[in-house]
Design a protein around this motif. Structure first.
Motif, PDB file in Angstrom:
ATOM      1  N   GLN A 208       0.826  -1.204   0.000  1.00  0.00           N
ATOM      2  CA  GLN A 208       0.000   0.000   0.000  1.00  0.00           C
ATOM      3  C   GLN A 208       0.862   1.257   0.000  1.00  0.00           C
ATOM      4  OE1 GLN A 208      -2.418   1.621   3.481  1.00  0.00           O
ATOM      5  NE2 GLN A 208      -4.046   0.702   2.250  1.00  0.00           N
ATOM      6  N   ARG A 209       1.975   1.232   0.743  1.00  0.00           N
ATOM      7  CA  ARG A 209       2.866   2.391   0.795  1.00  0.00           C
ATOM      8  C   ARG A 209       3.467   2.679  -0.584  1.00  0.00           C
ATOM      9  NH1 ARG A 209       7.930   2.495   0.508  1.00  0.00           N
ATOM     10  NH2 ARG A 209       8.171   0.268   0.977  1.00  0.00           N
ATOM     11  N   ILE A 210       3.895   1.645  -1.282  1.00  0.00           N
ATOM     12  CA  ILE A 210       4.468   1.820  -2.617  1.00  0.00           C
ATOM     13  C   ILE A 210       3.420   2.414  -3.560  1.00  0.00           C
ATOM     14  CG2 ILE A 210       5.364   0.594  -4.633  1.00  0.00           C
ATOM     15  CD1 ILE A 210       6.568  -1.444  -2.614  1.00  0.00           C
ATOM     16  N   LYS A 211       2.210   1.898  -3.477  1.00  0.00           N
ATOM     17  CA  LYS A 211       1.117   2.409  -4.313  1.00  0.00           C
ATOM     18  C   LYS A 211       0.829   3.874  -3.993  1.00  0.00           C
ATOM     19  CE  LYS A 211      -3.833   1.769  -5.165  1.00  0.00           C
ATOM     20  NZ  LYS A 211      -5.039   0.959  -4.804  1.00  0.00           N
ATOM     21  N   SER A 212       0.725   4.195  -2.711  1.00  0.00           N
ATOM     22  CA  SER A 212       0.403   5.564  -2.297  1.00  0.00           C
ATOM     23  C   SER A 212       1.504   6.537  -2.694  1.00  0.00           C
ATOM     24  CB  SER A 212       0.173   5.614  -0.783  1.00  0.00           C
ATOM     25  OG  SER A 212      -0.898   4.783  -0.400  1.00  0.00           O
ATOM     26  N   ASP A 213       2.764   6.123  -2.517  1.00  0.00           N
ATOM     27  CA  ASP A 213       3.883   6.996  -2.887  1.00  0.00           C
ATOM     28  C   ASP A 213       3.880   7.289  -4.381  1.00  0.00           C
ATOM     29  OD1 ASP A 213       4.708   7.108  -0.299  1.00  0.00           O
ATOM     30  OD2 ASP A 213       6.407   5.738  -0.523  1.00  0.00           O
ATOM     31  N   PHE A 214       3.569   6.291  -5.185  1.00  0.00           N
ATOM     32  CA  PHE A 214       3.545   6.522  -6.630  1.00  0.00           C
ATOM     33  C   PHE A 214       2.422   7.488  -7.004  1.00  0.00           C
ATOM     34  CE2 PHE A 214       2.144   5.773 -10.945  1.00  0.00           C
ATOM     35  CZ  PHE A 214       3.344   5.790 -11.646  1.00  0.00           C
ATOM     36  N   VAL A 215       1.241   7.260  -6.436  1.00  0.00           N
ATOM     37  CA  VAL A 215       0.111   8.144  -6.753  1.00  0.00           C
ATOM     38  C   VAL A 215       0.412   9.576  -6.342  1.00  0.00           C
ATOM     39  CG1 VAL A 215      -2.294   8.661  -6.164  1.00  0.00           C
ATOM     40  CG2 VAL A 215      -1.598   6.299  -6.620  1.00  0.00           C
ATOM     41  N   GLU A 216       1.102   9.749  -5.206  1.00  0.00           N
ATOM     42  CA  GLU A 216       1.384  11.098  -4.701  1.00  0.00           C
ATOM     43  C   GLU A 216       2.514  11.783  -5.461  1.00  0.00           C
ATOM     44  OE1 GLU A 216       2.452  13.353  -0.466  1.00  0.00           O
ATOM     45  OE2 GLU A 216       2.121  11.178  -0.535  1.00  0.00           O
ATOM     46  N   PHE A 217       3.532  11.003  -5.844  1.00  0.00           N
ATOM     47  CA  PHE A 217       4.731  11.618  -6.431  1.00  0.00           C
ATOM     48  C   PHE A 217       4.962  11.241  -7.887  1.00  0.00           C
ATOM     49  CE2 PHE A 217       5.727  11.006  -1.845  1.00  0.00           C
ATOM     50  CZ  PHE A 217       5.767  12.345  -1.494  1.00  0.00           C
ATOM     51  N   ALA A 218       3.951  10.667  -8.529  1.00  0.00           N
ATOM     52  CA  ALA A 218       4.139  10.166  -9.895  1.00  0.00           C
ATOM     53  C   ALA A 218       4.678  11.236 -10.837  1.00  0.00           C
ATOM     54  CB  ALA A 218       2.816   9.618 -10.438  1.00  0.00           C
ATOM     55  N   TYR A 219       4.136  12.437 -10.745  1.00  0.00           N
ATOM     56  CA  TYR A 219       4.536  13.488 -11.678  1.00  0.00           C
ATOM     57  C   TYR A 219       5.894  14.092 -11.320  1.00  0.00           C
ATOM     58  CZ  TYR A 219      -0.276  13.063 -13.204  1.00  0.00           C
ATOM     59  OH  TYR A 219      -1.456  12.567 -13.681  1.00  0.00           O
ATOM     60  N   ALA A 220       6.398  13.774 -10.136  1.00  0.00           N
ATOM     61  CA  ALA A 220       7.724  14.265  -9.746  1.00  0.00           C
ATOM     62  C   ALA A 220       8.819  13.274 -10.134  1.00  0.00           C
ATOM     63  CB  ALA A 220       7.769  14.518  -8.240  1.00  0.00           C
ATOM     64  N   TYR A 221       8.424  12.041 -10.481  1.00  0.00           N
ATOM     65  CA  TYR A 221       9.398  11.017 -10.860  1.00  0.00           C
ATOM     66  C   TYR A 221       9.842  11.206 -12.309  1.00  0.00           C
ATOM     67  CZ  TYR A 221       8.281   8.116  -6.743  1.00  0.00           C
ATOM     68  OH  TYR A 221       8.117   7.630  -5.467  1.00  0.00           O
ATOM     69  N   GLY A 222      11.135  11.440 -12.506  1.00  0.00           N
ATOM     70  CA  GLY A 222      11.678  11.366 -13.851  1.00  0.00           C
ATOM     71  C   GLY A 222      12.024   9.914 -14.146  1.00  0.00           C
ATOM     72  N   PRO A 223      12.430   9.595 -15.368  1.00  0.00           N
ATOM     73  CA  PRO A 223      12.765   8.211 -15.718  1.00  0.00           C
ATOM     74  C   PRO A 223      13.838   7.616 -14.808  1.00  0.00           C
ATOM     75  CG  PRO A 223      12.599   9.560 -17.694  1.00  0.00           C
ATOM     76  CD  PRO A 223      12.525  10.499 -16.529  1.00  0.00           C
ATOM     77  N   ASP A 224      14.880   8.397 -14.491  1.00  0.00           N
ATOM     78  CA  ASP A 224      15.963   7.884 -13.657  1.00  0.00           C
ATOM     79  C   ASP A 224      15.486   7.652 -12.225  1.00  0.00           C
ATOM     80  OD1 ASP A 224      18.970   7.353 -13.597  1.00  0.00           O
ATOM     81  OD2 ASP A 224      18.770   8.756 -11.931  1.00  0.00           O
ATOM     82  N   GLU A 225      14.708   8.590 -11.710  1.00  0.00           N
ATOM     83  CA  GLU A 225      14.199   8.460 -10.344  1.00  0.00           C
ATOM     84  C   GLU A 225      13.241   7.278 -10.231  1.00  0.00           C
ATOM     85  OE1 GLU A 225      13.687   9.277  -6.306  1.00  0.00           O
ATOM     86  OE2 GLU A 225      15.184   9.980  -7.757  1.00  0.00           O
ATOM     87  N   ALA A 226      12.374   7.111 -11.225  1.00  0.00           N
ATOM     88  CA  ALA A 226      11.433   5.992 -11.205  1.00  0.00           C
ATOM     89  C   ALA A 226      12.175   4.660 -11.249  1.00  0.00           C
ATOM     90  CB  ALA A 226      10.470   6.102 -12.383  1.00  0.00           C
ATOM     91  N   ALA A 227      13.247   4.610 -12.046  1.00  0.00           N
ATOM     92  CA  ALA A 227      14.038   3.377 -12.139  1.00  0.00           C
ATOM     93  C   ALA A 227      14.669   3.041 -10.795  1.00  0.00           C
ATOM     94  CB  ALA A 227      15.114   3.531 -13.208  1.00  0.00           C
ATOM     95  N   LYS A 228      15.189   4.047 -10.103  1.00  0.00           N
ATOM     96  CA  LYS A 228      15.805   3.812  -8.791  1.00  0.00           C
ATOM     97  C   LYS A 228      14.757   3.428  -7.754  1.00  0.00           C
ATOM     98  CE  LYS A 228      18.054   7.733  -8.409  1.00  0.00           C
ATOM     99  NZ  LYS A 228      18.959   8.756  -7.814  1.00  0.00           N
TER     100      LYS A 228
END
Length: 258
Positions: A208-228
């Motif tokens: 649930q935490r992983i899901k919530s973090d993605f929904v909250e910060f999805a637009y702040a994740y660049g390709p490199d950040e999302a990969a990490k």
């Protein structure tokens, strides 16, 4: 007077729906990436542990040693002790360096961690029968899958539960350290029971935490950040799986001496 549709409202609703659909598709793709990293790491860990236990490498990690009673047993060697503590070093580096490391470096450290973890888990094949290891693995996989799906799908906020489970995790660590000196089978049984409950709950909480973090910060994740972040999130689920597996193995595994 004729009434015409409110195109502004319709357009706004359509855009909101499209945005939600894009976010949902992104979330599903991200979670799939996380699970792929976790599953790949588990496969690598299993291959390394099995290979060391069933080849001449076993003598390198666990050389034969004579006990005071005259029995020959496999005892941990220098490399075995290094492999036991090496995963902790990798976790610390990933935790404190994930924001400064490149995606390639994070991925490389993850693979190195899985290799070291595989070497550290070799002893389970010395303690438990291969059939019981396989059986407990599938029990763990089913339990993990069920709780991860629950964590992803539930509308209940698991934040408070997560705080309680993390406290329980610290308690398990402390009790395990104490039991190294006590060697109490009863205390180990209690630790295993509590450990199963804690890591089962943490699986749902972390999903649930992983899901919530993605929904909250999805637009702040660049390709490199999302990969990490996908590798880092996979590490959390991986550790839940491994610890749940070990706790269940202590409860359900058949020892080679049995």
């Amino acid at each position: 007077m004729a009434f015409s549709p409110d195109y502004r409202t319709y357009t706004g609703a359509t855009r909101a729906a499209e945005t939600a659909a894009v976010l949902d598709a992104g979330l599903r793709a991200y979670m799939l990436r996380v699970y792929n990293w976790m599953a790949s790491g588990l496969v690598l860990t299993g291959i390394v542990a099995f290979a060391i236990a069933n080849t001449s490498l076993l003598e390198v990690f666990y050389p034969l040693t004579m006990t005071p009673s005259g029995r020959m047993v496999h005892a941990p060697g220098v490399l075995a002790w290094i492999s036991i503590f090496a995963p902790l070093a990798f976790i610390l580096v990933l935790n404190f360096g994930v924001n400064r490391l490149s995606a390639t470096a994070v991925q490389g450290l993850y693979w190195a961690f899985c290799l070291a973890m595989g070497a550290s888990l070799t002893n389970i094949f010395l303690i438990y029968t291969g059939a019981s290891v396989a059986r407990v693995f599938f029990i763990t996989a089913g339990t993990f899958a069920a709780m991860s799906i629950f964590g992803y799908a539930t509308r209940r906020d698991l934040t408070k539960l997560g705080s309680f489970l993390i406290m329980g995790l610290f308690g398990i660590v402390l009790a395990s350290l104490v039991n190294i000196f006590l060697g109490s089978a009863g205390l180990q049984f209690v630790i295993s029971i509590i450990g199963v409950l804690v890591f089962t709950g943490l699986t749902a909480y972390d999903t649930q935490r992983i899901k919530s973090d993605f929904v909250e910060f999805a637009y702040a994740y660049g390709p490199d950040e999302a990969a990490k972040r996908s590798v880092f999130d996979a590490l959390g689920l991986y550790l839940n799986f491994i610890n749940l597996f070990q706790m269940l193995l202590m409860l359900l595994g058949n020892r080679n001496s049995d």
